[in-house]
Design a protein around this motif. Structure first.
Motif, PDB file in Angstrom:
ATOM      1  N   THR A   8     -15.131  -1.415  -9.961  1.00 54.01           N
ATOM      2  CA  THR A   8     -15.273  -1.050  -8.546  1.00 54.01           C
ATOM      3  C   THR A   8     -16.731  -1.117  -8.111  1.00 54.01           C
ATOM      4  O   THR A   8     -17.064  -1.711  -7.077  1.00 54.01           O
ATOM      5  CB  THR A   8     -14.711   0.363  -8.304  1.00 54.01           C
ATOM      6  OG1 THR A   8     -13.309   0.368  -8.594  1.00 54.01           O
ATOM      7  CG2 THR A   8     -14.930   0.794  -6.861  1.00 54.01           C
ATOM      8  N   THR A  19       0.836  -1.192   0.000  1.00 48.93           N
ATOM      9  CA  THR A  19       0.000   0.000   0.000  1.00 48.93           C
ATOM     10  C   THR A  19       0.874   1.246   0.000  1.00 48.93           C
ATOM     11  O   THR A  19       1.747   1.402   0.862  1.00 48.93           O
ATOM     12  CB  THR A  19      -0.919   0.022   1.230  1.00 48.93           C
ATOM     13  OG1 THR A  19      -1.704  -1.177   1.231  1.00 48.93           O
ATOM     14  CG2 THR A  19      -1.852   1.219   1.196  1.00 48.93           C
ATOM     15  N   GLU A  71     -18.197  -4.009  -5.506  1.00 45.56           N
ATOM     16  CA  GLU A  71     -18.777  -3.605  -4.221  1.00 45.56           C
ATOM     17  C   GLU A  71     -20.219  -4.089  -4.091  1.00 45.56           C
ATOM     18  O   GLU A  71     -20.646  -4.496  -3.003  1.00 45.56           O
ATOM     19  CB  GLU A  71     -18.679  -2.094  -4.069  1.00 45.56           C
ATOM     20  CG  GLU A  71     -17.241  -1.620  -3.891  1.00 45.56           C
ATOM     21  CD  GLU A  71     -17.111  -0.119  -3.699  1.00 45.56           C
ATOM     22  OE1 GLU A  71     -18.160   0.579  -3.692  1.00 45.56           O
ATOM     23  OE2 GLU A  71     -15.965   0.351  -3.562  1.00 45.56           O
ATOM     24  N   ARG A 127      -5.220  -2.465  -2.182  1.00 49.37           N
ATOM     25  CA  ARG A 127      -6.039  -1.512  -1.450  1.00 49.37           C
ATOM     26  C   ARG A 127      -7.383  -2.152  -1.156  1.00 49.37           C
ATOM     27  O   ARG A 127      -7.758  -3.155  -1.795  1.00 49.37           O
ATOM     28  CB  ARG A 127      -6.235  -0.213  -2.237  1.00 49.37           C
ATOM     29  CG  ARG A 127      -7.006  -0.377  -3.532  1.00 49.37           C
ATOM     30  CD  ARG A 127      -7.127   0.922  -4.294  1.00 49.37           C
ATOM     31  NE  ARG A 127      -7.831   0.740  -5.557  1.00 49.37           N
ATOM     32  CZ  ARG A 127      -9.155   0.786  -5.694  1.00 49.37           C
ATOM     33  NH1 ARG A 127      -9.918   1.024  -4.620  1.00 49.37           N
ATOM     34  NH2 ARG A 127      -9.735   0.606  -6.871  1.00 49.37           N
ATOM     35  N   GLU A 128      -8.105  -1.577  -0.210  1.00 50.60           N
ATOM     36  CA  GLU A 128      -9.413  -2.095   0.163  1.00 50.60           C
ATOM     37  C   GLU A 128     -10.450  -0.994   0.156  1.00 50.60           C
ATOM     38  O   GLU A 128     -10.152   0.167   0.447  1.00 50.60           O
ATOM     39  CB  GLU A 128      -9.358  -2.718   1.564  1.00 50.60           C
ATOM     40  CG  GLU A 128      -8.532  -3.973   1.649  1.00 50.60           C
ATOM     41  CD  GLU A 128      -8.430  -4.507   3.074  1.00 50.60           C
ATOM     42  OE1 GLU A 128      -9.060  -3.912   3.982  1.00 50.60           O
ATOM     43  OE2 GLU A 128      -7.726  -5.503   3.285  1.00 50.60           O
ATOM     44  N   SER A 129     -11.693  -1.368  -0.170  1.00 52.46           N
ATOM     45  CA  SER A 129     -12.804  -0.429  -0.121  1.00 52.46           C
ATOM     46  C   SER A 129     -14.106  -1.217  -0.116  1.00 52.46           C
ATOM     47  O   SER A 129     -14.296  -2.101  -0.965  1.00 52.46           O
ATOM     48  CB  SER A 129     -12.769   0.519  -1.328  1.00 52.46           C
ATOM     49  OG  SER A 129     -13.911   1.360  -1.344  1.00 52.46           O
ATOM     50  N   ALA A 130     -14.964  -0.932   0.849  1.00 51.59           N
ATOM     51  CA  ALA A 130     -16.329  -1.481   0.885  1.00 51.59           C
ATOM     52  C   ALA A 130     -16.368  -2.997   0.752  1.00 51.59           C
ATOM     53  O   ALA A 130     -17.163  -3.553  -0.006  1.00 51.59           O
ATOM     54  CB  ALA A 130     -17.179  -0.824  -0.200  1.00 51.59           C
ATOM     55  N   TYR A 177      -8.498  -5.014  -3.674  1.00 52.44           N
ATOM     56  CA  TYR A 177      -8.031  -4.868  -5.057  1.00 52.44           C
ATOM     57  C   TYR A 177      -6.534  -5.171  -5.104  1.00 52.44           C
ATOM     58  O   TYR A 177      -5.719  -4.370  -4.635  1.00 52.44           O
ATOM     59  CB  TYR A 177      -8.305  -3.452  -5.559  1.00 52.44           C
ATOM     60  CG  TYR A 177      -9.773  -3.090  -5.583  1.00 52.44           C
ATOM     61  CD1 TYR A 177     -10.557  -3.327  -6.710  1.00 52.44           C
ATOM     62  CD2 TYR A 177     -10.380  -2.521  -4.463  1.00 52.44           C
ATOM     63  CE1 TYR A 177     -11.907  -3.005  -6.723  1.00 52.44           C
ATOM     64  CE2 TYR A 177     -11.736  -2.188  -4.472  1.00 52.44           C
ATOM     65  CZ  TYR A 177     -12.489  -2.442  -5.605  1.00 52.44           C
ATOM     66  OH  TYR A 177     -13.831  -2.121  -5.612  1.00 52.44           O
TER      67      TYR A 177
END
Length: 278
Positions: free
Chosen positions: A204, A5, A208, A19-22, A26
């Motif tokens: 994305t 990261t 999600e 990276r991370e999101s919701a 990724y």
């Protein structure tokens, strides 16, 4: 080792990043030319294992643009003191990565092909549960022009997607496949229109939604059941062993065309008559 990261505000080239999101992890990789050396495969596997341990529901694999992957790194192999041995190391390293993706039962996986994929690189993508392809990509699901049978568990994943007859045609014809044709055959699950930036945005959003879907637990459970059922019919290890038995001959056999074809590819020479490799 470089961190996966990048600190906020810093922009720099990284071969592998995460990276991370919701609820989505990724795992991005961007190797020059799309080729993956033994060391690069091992580092990507370590990064994938890290993503598996994270509290994410979906893991998305793929770079932001250009080439997804073209499989083993022929330039590094050609430069090795023992190219046959390095070929063997490289194919086993990418196989280890594919096996890890194939046997992931606690999360869903998505291969996001923003750009081209070929040979073992495309078979790497097929290890994921879902394959999402940008409409500008070109797919080459074959190895024969390099004098190779191929590995990366393709004898399991490709027929599973398109059927035995179509798998034989795709690997034997040695022709590029458009995203539209790949979608019709089942080689990919979705084709997404747009430029690389638009593709990333759509991936994305869809990833999600997949992570948040009420049907997510059932999908993960069904995936695990299918993998177990397939393993009872024929263990995954037997696909790898059979593929590698042929690849070993391709790498070391005195009458095999691989070494000559590899050398011509690396040095941009005219390859030998195609009849010698089919």
């Amino acid at each position: 080792l470089a961190p996966l990261t990048v600190p906020p505000g810093r922009r720099t080239y990284q071969e592998i990043s995460y990276r991370e999101s919701a609820g989505v992890g990724y795992l991005q990789f961007s190797f020059p030319g799309g080729a993956m050396s033994t060391g690069q495969c091992r580092r990507l596997l370590a990064a994938y294992r890290y993503a598996q341990r994270r509290p994410v529901r979906v893991i998305v694999l793929g770079g932001p643009r250009d080439v997804f992957s073209n499989g083993i790194h022929l330039n590094v192999i050609e430069a090795a003191a023992d190219p046959a041995l390095e070929s063997w190391r490289n194919i086993n390293a990418i196989n280890d990565l594919v096996e890890a993706i194939l046997t992931t039962t606690g999360q869903l996986t998505v291969a996001a092909l923003a750009g081209n994929a070929a040979a073992g690189g495309l078979m790497l993508a097929l290890a994921a549960d879902e394959v999402w392809c940008r409409d500008g990509a070109v797919l080459n699901p074959h190895y024969r022009l390099m004098g190779l049978h191929g590995s990366e568990y393709w004898t399991y994943t490709l027929p599973r997607r398109v059927g035995e007859q179509e798998a034989a045609r795709l690997t034997g014809a040695c022709l590029p496949v458009s995203p539209a044709a790949a979608l019709r055959s089942g080689l990919v699950d979705q084709v997404i229109a747009g430029d690389p930036a638009g593709f990333r945005a759509q991936v994305t959003g869809q990833a999600e939604r997949l992570a948040a879907s009420p049907g997510y637990p059932a999908q993960v459970a069904a995936k695990a059941r299918r993998l177990a059922a397939d393993g009872r019919k024929r263990p995954l290890a037997t696909y790898r062993a059979a593929e590698l038995a042929v690849m070993s001959r391709n790498f070391t056999g005195p009458d095999e065309p691989y070494a000559e074809l590899r050398r011509a590819f690396v040095y941009k020479d005219k390859p030998p008559d195609r009849k010698s490799v089919v």
